[in-house]
Design an enzyme around this catalytic site. Structure first.
Site, mmCIF file in Angstrom:
data_model
loop_
_atom_site.group_PDB
_atom_site.id
_atom_site.type_symbol
_atom_site.label_atom_id
_atom_site.label_comp_id
_atom_site.label_asym_id
_atom_site.label_seq_id
_atom_site.Cartn_x
_atom_site.Cartn_y
_atom_site.Cartn_z
ATOM 1 N N HIS A 235 1.819 4.524 -2.850
ATOM 2 C CA HIS A 235 1.934 5.968 -2.605
ATOM 3 C C HIS A 235 3.312 6.469 -3.042
ATOM 4 O O HIS A 235 3.427 7.482 -3.720
ATOM 5 C CB HIS A 235 1.767 6.298 -1.112
ATOM 6 C CG HIS A 235 0.412 6.033 -0.555
ATOM 7 N ND1 HIS A 235 -0.758 6.436 -1.149
ATOM 8 C CD2 HIS A 235 0.035 5.411 0.595
ATOM 9 C CE1 HIS A 235 -1.788 6.082 -0.403
ATOM 10 N NE2 HIS A 235 -1.334 5.448 0.663
ATOM 11 N N HIS B 75 0.840 -1.195 0.000
ATOM 12 C CA HIS B 75 0.000 0.000 0.000
ATOM 13 C C HIS B 75 0.881 1.253 0.000
ATOM 14 O O HIS B 75 0.694 2.156 -0.825
ATOM 15 C CB HIS B 75 -0.903 -0.035 1.247
ATOM 16 C CG HIS B 75 -1.755 1.165 1.414
ATOM 17 N ND1 HIS B 75 -3.018 1.249 0.876
ATOM 18 C CD2 HIS B 75 -1.537 2.337 2.073
ATOM 19 C CE1 HIS B 75 -3.542 2.418 1.192
ATOM 20 N NE2 HIS B 75 -2.663 3.098 1.923
ATOM 21 N N GLU B 76 1.841 1.296 0.899
ATOM 22 C CA GLU B 76 2.742 2.446 0.986
ATOM 23 C C GLU B 76 3.631 2.554 -0.251
ATOM 24 O O GLU B 76 3.965 3.659 -0.686
ATOM 25 C CB GLU B 76 3.596 2.371 2.252
ATOM 26 C CG GLU B 76 2.799 2.495 3.542
ATOM 27 C CD GLU B 76 2.054 3.806 3.686
ATOM 28 O OE1 GLU B 76 2.549 4.849 3.193
ATOM 29 O OE2 GLU B 76 0.967 3.802 4.289
#
Length: 188
Positions: free
Chosen positions: A25, A21-22
């Protein structure tokens, strides 16, 4: 012992989800030129850190999740007094780029989670190794003195039409269709 193994598996699984997920980003932020100070796996005290061109990549002591520290995040973790933030131009900060780019950066984490779910789903589906199809309308076995034998059916005959005494008929594509037709037309 099973509880400990389950707990470890849960921690690893949760960490993979959060790290990817990170990473979503991080990759989109870098694509749009946002300055990322640190990309961390885990939380807490730093165990290992390697400095990239401008981003520090670190492994931290608590193995839950991770984070990416972008310049200009308005989450309360940064202030203008931070020495590293003073040197970052406004166009390299998250809050200094166009709104649509900010939205793309924020959505990228969710997209990575959806992509991970799809990859896991496809991996499980491919691990099955076969696709189950409904049985074709073929005679596989003819029992001695059965109705099928009396009707003249033989092994490997393809059933192309089933007709009932009341005039109803079907052209079955599966054996299930034959069974259903027989249930509704007992005189078949």
């Amino acid at each position: 012992m099973d509880f400990v193994i389950g707990l470890i598996a849960f921690i690893i699984m949760l960490s993979v989800i959060v790290i990817l997920h990170e990473l979503g980003h991080f990759l989109v932020a870098k694509h749009f030129g946002v300055y990322c100070k640190e990309f961390s796996i885990g939380m807490g005290p730093c165990l290992y850190q390697k400095q990239g061109k401008e981003t520090a990549f670190s492994i931290r002591a608590i193995p839950f999740g991770g984070y990416v520290m972008m310049a200009g995040e308005e989450d309360g973790s940064q202030s203008e007094e931070d020495s590293w933030l003073k040197d970052i131009p406004e166009n390299r900060r998250l809050n200094g780029i166009e709104k649509w780019k900010q939205v793309c950066i924020m959505i990228a984490g969710i997209v990575m989670n959806i992509l991970l779910a799809w990859i896991i789903y496809m991996g499980v589906a491919l691990a099955q190794g076969y696709v189950v199809e409904e049985a074709k309308p073929v005679v596989y076995v003819v029992e001695e003195d059965s109705v099928a034998q009396k009707a003249g059916l033989e092994k490997d005959d393809h059933i192309i039409k089933v007709l009932s005494e009341d005039g109803n008929s079907i052209q079955p594509k599966t054996q299930y269709e034959i069974l259903e037709f027989i249930q509704y037309h007992h005189d078949t």
